[in-house]
Design a protein around this motif. Structure first.
Motif, short mmCIF file in Angstrom:
data_model
loop_
_atom_site.label_atom_id
_atom_site.label_comp_id
_atom_site.label_asym_id
_atom_site.label_seq_id
_atom_site.Cartn_x
_atom_site.Cartn_y
_atom_site.Cartn_z
N LEU A 1 0.83 -1.21 0.00
CA LEU A 1 0.00 0.00 0.00
C LEU A 1 0.86 1.26 0.00
O LEU A 1 1.94 1.30 0.58
CB LEU A 1 -0.91 0.01 1.23
N SER A 2 0.35 2.31 -0.65
CA SER A 2 1.07 3.58 -0.71
C SER A 2 0.69 4.53 0.41
O SER A 2 1.40 5.49 0.69
CB SER A 2 0.80 4.25 -2.06
N GLY A 3 -0.46 4.29 1.03
CA GLY A 3 -0.92 5.15 2.11
C GLY A 3 -2.04 4.44 2.86
O GLY A 3 -2.55 3.41 2.41
N LEU A 4 -2.44 5.02 4.00
CA LEU A 4 -3.46 4.38 4.83
C LEU A 4 -4.34 5.43 5.48
O LEU A 4 -3.85 6.47 5.94
CB LEU A 4 -2.81 3.53 5.92
N ILE A 5 -5.66 5.17 5.51
CA ILE A 5 -6.60 6.02 6.22
C ILE A 5 -7.16 5.24 7.41
O ILE A 5 -7.58 4.10 7.27
CB ILE A 5 -7.76 6.46 5.31
N ILE A 6 -7.14 5.88 8.58
CA ILE A 6 -7.77 5.30 9.77
C ILE A 6 -9.05 6.10 10.00
O ILE A 6 -8.99 7.29 10.31
CB ILE A 6 -6.85 5.39 10.99
N PRO A 7 -10.21 5.49 9.83
CA PRO A 7 -11.47 6.24 9.81
C PRO A 7 -12.00 6.60 11.19
O PRO A 7 -11.44 6.21 12.22
CB PRO A 7 -12.42 5.25 9.12
N GLY A 8 -13.11 7.34 11.19
CA GLY A 8 -13.81 7.64 12.42
C GLY A 8 -14.58 6.41 12.89
O GLY A 8 -14.87 5.50 12.12
N GLY A 9 -14.89 6.40 14.16
CA GLY A 9 -15.61 5.27 14.75
C GLY A 9 -15.50 5.38 16.26
O GLY A 9 -15.41 6.49 16.80
N GLU A 10 -15.49 4.28 16.96
CA GLU A 10 -15.33 4.26 18.41
C GLU A 10 -13.87 3.90 18.69
O GLU A 10 -13.44 2.78 18.46
CB GLU A 10 -16.28 3.23 19.02
N SER A 11 -13.11 4.88 19.17
CA SER A 11 -11.66 4.73 19.24
C SER A 11 -11.21 3.56 20.11
O SER A 11 -10.28 2.84 19.75
CB SER A 11 -11.02 6.02 19.72
N THR A 12 -11.85 3.35 21.27
CA THR A 12 -11.46 2.27 22.16
C THR A 12 -11.72 0.91 21.50
O THR A 12 -10.88 0.01 21.55
CB THR A 12 -12.21 2.36 23.50
N THR A 13 -12.90 0.78 20.89
CA THR A 13 -13.24 -0.47 20.20
C THR A 13 -12.26 -0.74 19.06
O THR A 13 -11.79 -1.87 18.87
CB THR A 13 -14.68 -0.40 19.65
N MET A 14 -11.96 0.30 18.30
CA MET A 14 -11.05 0.15 17.17
C MET A 14 -9.67 -0.31 17.64
O MET A 14 -9.04 -1.19 17.04
CB MET A 14 -10.94 1.48 16.42
N ALA A 15 -9.19 0.29 18.74
CA ALA A 15 -7.89 -0.08 19.27
C ALA A 15 -7.88 -1.52 19.76
O ALA A 15 -6.91 -2.27 19.52
CB ALA A 15 -7.50 0.87 20.40
#
Length: 256
Positions: free
Chosen positions: A38-52
């Motif tokens: 991959l050339s780049g990455l997007i980390i989207p919005g959501g629930e930060s604790t759940t995502m982590a």
């Protein structure tokens, strides 16, 4: 050029739609090996604790850190901003894993609860204005974080006036949280871009275009001019902060 979108939870599908509108190959990322190439990455919005927690469960944290250290660009929106920060306050008990790299302190729920979500219009920073379109942009804040402290090498792209009594911040002692002050909502540092709002929930893909310009490809990313112009033409005039049609179908963003 292929750009990944972390697809563990949140508004990843909307980012993918925006990238494909710009003619970019967008890839859903759920496993460490999917970051390869991959050339780049997007980390989207959501629930930060759940995502982590999901990122830890799928053993993604080391791979995501290595991706950032490699110099490839990463853009974090809302929860993604929290993920990229070196320090976060206002977290749940036990905290959460942070990728770090962004010399900022982020307040996890600066603007309060889900009920305090709002939409506003902000001036386009020079980097965004160069792409074209309106001199302003729509900023959608959903249970949003804010940057309360930024290091000297962090470029501030957007800030928001917080009227007296409007801040939902609950951790005392931070000067940036004083009522009536500006709070930072978009920054850039090296290969990292971060926004407290959700550009993927509007018809304006200029923030995606700005991110793509950070992707190395002959010196800059190849963003089709026609696609950018078409995107800019879709920006609807800002009317009223209570006009939030985007939330009606955004059930994936209704958190606990």
């Amino acid at each position: 050029m292929a750009v990944g979108v972390l697809a563990l939870q949140g508004s990843f599908k909307e980012h993918i739609v925006a990238l494909r509108k710009l003619g970019v190959d967008a890839v859903e990322v759920r496993k460490p090996e999917q970051l390869s190439g991959l050339s780049g990455l997007i980390i989207p919005g959501g629930e930060s604790t759940t995502m982590a927690k999901l990122a830890e469960q799928y053993k993604l944290i080391p791979a995501l850190k290595d991706f950032g250290i490699s110099g490839k660009p990463i853009w974090g929106t809302c929860a993604g901003l929290i993920f990229l920060a070196d320090k976060a306050v206002g977290q749940k008990i036990g905290g959460q894993a942070l990728l770090g790299g962004l010399d900022c302190t982020v307040h996890r729920n600066y603007f309060g609860s889900q009920l305090n979500s709002f939409e506003t219009e902000l001036p386009a920073p020079p980097a965004l204005a160069e792409i074209g379109g309106s001199e302003n942009f729509r900023a959608v804040f959903i249970r949003a974080p804010a940057i309360v402290d930024a290091g000297p090498n962090v470029e501030v792209l957007a800030a928001l006036d917080v009227p007296s009594g409007e801040s939902g911040a609950s951790s005392p002692g931070n000067e940036a949280e004083e009522k009536g002050q500006k709070v930072i909502v978009a920054v850039r540092q090296g290969n990292l871009l971060a926004t407290a709002f959700h550009p993927e929930l509007t018809g304006d893909t200029r923030w995606h275009s700005l991110f793509l310009k950070m992707v190395p490809k002959g010196g800059k990313a190849d963003v089709p001019v026609k696609a950018v112009e078409e995107s800019a033409s879709l920006i609807r005039p800002f009317t009223d902060p209570k006009d939030l049609p985007v939330f009606r179908d955004a059930s994936f963003l209704v958190f606990e």
